[in-house]
Design a protein around this motif. Structure first.
Motif, PDB file in Angstrom:
ATOM      1  N   HIS A  62     -12.759   3.903   0.945  1.00 42.46           N
ATOM      2  CA  HIS A  62     -12.072   3.142   1.998  1.00 42.46           C
ATOM      3  C   HIS A  62     -10.788   2.544   1.452  1.00 42.46           C
ATOM      4  O   HIS A  62     -10.497   2.637   0.265  1.00 42.46           O
ATOM      5  N   HIS A 106      -9.471  -0.537   1.089  1.00 41.67           N
ATOM      6  CA  HIS A 106      -9.287  -1.795   0.358  1.00 41.67           C
ATOM      7  C   HIS A 106      -8.682  -1.526  -1.020  1.00 41.67           C
ATOM      8  O   HIS A 106      -9.047  -0.567  -1.705  1.00 41.67           O
ATOM      9  N   ASP A 148      -9.075  -2.861  -3.897  1.00 45.42           N
ATOM     10  CA  ASP A 148      -9.944  -2.781  -5.078  1.00 45.42           C
ATOM     11  C   ASP A 148     -10.645  -1.420  -5.176  1.00 45.42           C
ATOM     12  O   ASP A 148     -11.347  -1.145  -6.141  1.00 45.42           O
ATOM     13  N   HIS A 149     -10.427  -0.554  -4.179  1.00 47.95           N
ATOM     14  CA  HIS A 149     -10.934   0.828  -4.236  1.00 47.95           C
ATOM     15  C   HIS A 149      -9.793   1.857  -4.309  1.00 47.95           C
ATOM     16  O   HIS A 149     -10.012   2.987  -4.717  1.00 47.95           O
ATOM     17  N   HIS A 153     -17.972  -0.833   7.193  1.00 50.30           N
ATOM     18  CA  HIS A 153     -17.428  -1.948   6.385  1.00 50.30           C
ATOM     19  C   HIS A 153     -16.033  -2.343   6.885  1.00 50.30           C
ATOM     20  O   HIS A 153     -15.800  -3.490   7.245  1.00 50.30           O
ATOM     21  N   ASP A 202     -18.497   0.537   0.062  1.00 51.22           N
ATOM     22  CA  ASP A 202     -18.857  -0.813   0.504  1.00 51.22           C
ATOM     23  C   ASP A 202     -19.540  -0.688   1.855  1.00 51.22           C
ATOM     24  O   ASP A 202     -19.019  -0.016   2.745  1.00 51.22           O
ATOM     25  N   HIS A 254     -19.518  -7.382   4.293  1.00 46.80           N
ATOM     26  CA  HIS A 254     -20.499  -6.754   3.406  1.00 46.80           C
ATOM     27  C   HIS A 254     -21.918  -7.025   3.887  1.00 46.80           C
ATOM     28  O   HIS A 254     -22.235  -8.133   4.312  1.00 46.80           O
TER      29      HIS A 254
HETATM   30 ZN   LIG Z   1     -14.136  -3.074   0.647  1.00 46.98          ZN
END
Ligand SMILES: [Zn+2]
Length: 461
Positions: free
Chosen positions: A61, A63, A65-66, A161, A186, A406
């Motif tokens: 996805h 975000h 942090d991914h 998510h 996530d 989450h």
């Molecule tokens: Zn995420």
């Protein structure tokens, strides 16, 4: 088949797992490490693998942090495909361009303060690198298996998510037989507005499961809605404004959805509603292109009156002058603005205007990390410093829980529990106490063999 863990192992950010399958090498996610300055400097380190060896990337996805190190991966020579759901491909453009802007601003600020001629701080990546990433993205639909490399099939399933978020199923026809790796990505909680509920993978030999909230449950959604209604009532009675710091992706759109859905019950027509976040507006456009992904409830709201993004009293304010004009509104306005934790963005201007007034209300609807302005306000600071000015906080503050993106512990357990044969599971993307609590619950209630990933660890599928 083999998995190597490079990130989001014992921490929540920097998701990155390397997979060897049928003689090919893939990455699941290539996320940015977020946190203290020292943590974030690790993003510049060399990758723990040879970039030239990677044949494909699968992105769960959008975000950061991914996805946030994808521009760096491409800058360092990766030329292969980046497979992801279509809506994620669209959101990725918004997220990475914003991230490139922030990186540039940081570098400029750094260079301004250090004029020794030597410190030429370069941003981690630029918009040119982002454009290169976007050219390598290959969009996919959920539930449509695709052979992405010889003998390696990828299937994406809705993870519920954020828009376009996916759980990943990789099946490899290895000499010893077919092996299946499932990566949850996530996972959202059931009943998340707009989005469908997470869809489990039917069968797997090894599962990588996120565990952000592995140690706790969320409160009931209805309680959260009642709380929002009460805050709005209270603010209306005070004839004040309501400032809502909100993340641009997901939370801002979710709020507009609730306002449209509860239009009569919450007497929304009496308010002036502002969405004062250029990034959230771009995300609104992305939602408009992917209504097919919405759940039944959202389809009904979108086809009813008013449309969440076209409420008659909703003003989108892309221009700075429009944003500044909101300063003249002394009461009766709901202002949704970023950043979600008040450490940047236009929300700080609205806080500066409103915090000193006792009829103003500030409603926090998302996580406030330690060290942010949002956290100081939530913790009850009597004065805060904004743009070099000390402001006494007279406004009423509310923290509304329960809008998490989450899944809580039971949601994670249910997703895993639906996988045939309860295969071994490795917990990723969670701090250690959350992972330990989830591992214990998985073992006790489902008899699952659960372990915790460590950076550098490898595991056979
Ligand atoms: Zn995420």
């Amino acid at each position: 088949m083999l998995v190597r863990f490079h990130g989001a192992a014992g921490e929540v950010t920097g998701s990155c797992h390397e997979v060897e399958a049928n003689g090919h090498r893939l990455l699941l996610d290539c996320g940015m490490i977020q946190g203290s300055d020292e943590d974030e400097r690790r993003n510049e380190d060399p990758f723990p693998f040879d970039v030239g060896d990677i044949d494909a990337v699968v992105l769960s996805h959008a975000h950061i942090d991914h996805s946030g190190r994808l521009p760096l991966l491409v800058k360092r020579g990766y030329r292969g495909p980046i497979w992801t759901e279509h809506a994620t491909a669209d959101l990725l453009k918004v997220m990475l361009e914003d991230s490139a802007n922030l990186a540039q601003m940081d570098a400029d600020r750094d260079n301004k303060y250090r004029r020794d001629g030597k410190s030429n701080h370069k941003p981690l990546f630029t918009k040119t690198d982002v454009a290169a990433v976007l050219r390598q993205v290959r969009g996919m639909d959920y539930e449509k298996p695709r052979e992405i490399l010889g003998g390696v099939t990828l299937t994406l399933r809705d993870a519920g998510h954020i828009l376009g978020s996916a759980s990943v199923e990789l099946a490899a026809d290895e000499p010893a037989g077919r092996r299946v790796l499932a990566f949850s990505g996530d996972l959202g909680p059931r009943g998340t507005p707009i989005l469908r509920d997470p869809v489990p993978v039917p069968r797997a030999d090894l599962v990588l499961l996120e565990s952000t909230y592995g140690g706790r449950e969320h409160r009931e959604r209805q309680a959260t809605l009642d709380e929002i209604r009460d805050v709005l009532e209270h603010a209306w009675a005070d004839q004040g404004n309501v400032i809502i710091p909100a993340f641009a992706v997901g939370r801002s759109q979710e709020l507009l959805y609730w306002f449209a859905r509860q239009w009569d019950e919450w007497k929304m027509s009496r308010w002036k509603i502002f969405l004062d976040s250029p990034m959230a507006m771009r995300v609104v456009d992305v939602y408009g292109r992917h209504e097919r992904l919405f759940d039944d409830d959202a389809q009904a709201v979108w086809n009813g009156r008013p449309h969440p993004f076209k409420m008659p009293n909703l003003q989108l304010t892309p221009e700075v002058a429009q944003s500044q004009a909101i300063n003249n509104v002394r009461g009766g306005a709901i202002i949704i603005a970023g950043s979600g934790m008040c450490n940047g963005g236009r929300v700080r201007h609205h806080l500066r205007q409103n915090l000193g007034r006792k009829q103003s209300h500030v409603m926090f609807v998302g996580y406030q990390a330690r060290g942010t302005l949002g956290r100081r306000l939530v913790d009850g600071a009597e004065t805060v410093r904004i743009f070099g000015e000390d402001i006494r906080v007279n406004a009423v503050r509310h923290t509304v829980g329960g809008l998490s993106a989450h899944a809580g512990q039971s949601g994670l357990m249910d997703w895993y529990g639906a996988i045939e044969g309860r295969p071994p599971v490795v917990l990723v993307h969670g701090e250690d106490d959350a992972r330990e609590a989830l591992a214990k619950a998985l073992d006790k209630k489902l008899g699952a063999e659960a372990s915790l990933s460590r950076v550098g660890m490898q595991r056979e599928v």
